[in-house]
Design a protein around this motif. Structure first.
Motif: not given
Ligand code: ZN
Length: 304
Positions: A170-176
């Motif tokens: 879960h890439d939180k920069t792309k999908d917060p």
């Protein structure tokens, strides 16, 4: 020549929001069907019993009943809580003995399994799982769940697979967005279910156009999940159903992205050269669930 009447089965697709019941012998021969809202176990199961009792006055005694139900549930016939719904956030359903209610009304074999295992069995008998001995059926809709048919039978193991709850990158920069799963927040279901899409974008998935960034995330999460299942269960095919899973614009993107993620590691032409036939939609469309329940019923009889 013996004039043996074809046995007629009862099938129940028990969903978290609606129940579908049918009687018949298969996809070409559904004699009656009913749909109603899922309310309390007592009220909902009473509607199920009434429907089948009425159909028995029309078509004679049912041979068996298959119940493909939302989970978590106990599908182990040797367990003391066999046929129960296990602890669930769904109000009133925790520890409901749903099979017990059917048993007290019908003296015939009753098969009980998850909705997705039922759908997998339906696809194996009449749909896109025909001829395979190991494949999975995954539904992506309001929630996410997967059924597995492994080496010629439905997989249960400890309880039953929970393919919707696997952790994913879960890439939180792309999908917060934090995710919606009450147990894990950002598991697969928490990030990619219809509920997650609606919460993240404040719009239902059905209102979002194919070029909306929602679908880039969706392709990414689904492809990661499918790669994980391909590595762990080595399915010969993956059947992707459900309201989100069956969106036509997602399928080619998922096929390509999943193959890219695997990066040649699974050396099979099924993935390397023929991904269009590896990840497919259900052959039975939206009827996988209720036909799966009929397939469960059929399997509950010794001669099948
Ligand atoms: Zn979860």
């Amino acid at each position: 020549m013996a004039n043996k009447t074809k046995p007629i089965y009862g099938g129940i697709e028990g969903g978290g929001t609606k129940f579908v019941c049918a009687v018949g012998t298969g996809p070409e021969d559904i004699r009656a069907e009913i749909r109603f809202e899922t309310t309390t176990p007592k009220e909902t199961m009473a509607q199920v019993v009434n429907f089948f009792k009425l159909q028995e006055t029309n078509f004679g005694k049912l041979a068996s009943i298959g119940f493909a139900c939302f989970g978590p549930l106990d599908p182990n016939p040797a367990s003391s809580t066999y046929g129960y719904i296990l602890p669930t956030p769904k109000p009133g359903w925790t520890n409901a003995n749903v099979v017990g209610i059917l048993r007290s009304a019908f003296d015939i074999p009753i098969a009980f399994d998850t909705d997705v295992n039922g759908a997998a069995l339906g696809e194996w008998r009449w749909g896109n799982g025909q001829g395979l001995n190991t494949f999975i059926y995954l539904t992506i809709g309001t929630g996410i769940g997967g059924g597995a048919y492994v080496e010629g039978k439905l997989l249960h193991g400890l309880l039953h697979p929970e393919m919707g709850h696997i952790p994913l990158p879960h890439d939180k920069t792309k999908d917060p967005f934090g995710g919606v799963c009450p147990f894990h927040a950002d598991c697969f279901e928490g990030l990619a279910s219809g509920v997650a899409i609606e919460k993240r974008w404040a719009q239902r998935g059905s209102a979002l156009p194919p070029d909306h960034p929602a679908w880039d995330l969706e392709v990414e999460y689904i492809s990661y999940a499918l790669a994980t299942y391909a590595y762990t269960l080595s399915p010969q095919r993956i059947i992707l159903g459900g309201g989100v899973g069956q969106l036509p614009h997602l399928l080619p993107r998922i096929q390509k992205r999943m193959r890219d993620l695997i990066h040649g590691y699974i050396q099979s032409p099924a993935i390397l050269e023929n991904i269009e036939n590896y990840i497919v939609h259900p052959g039975l469309g939206n009827l996988s669930g209720v036909l799966g329940a009929l397939a469960l019923a059929q399997q509950a009889l010794p001669e099948n």
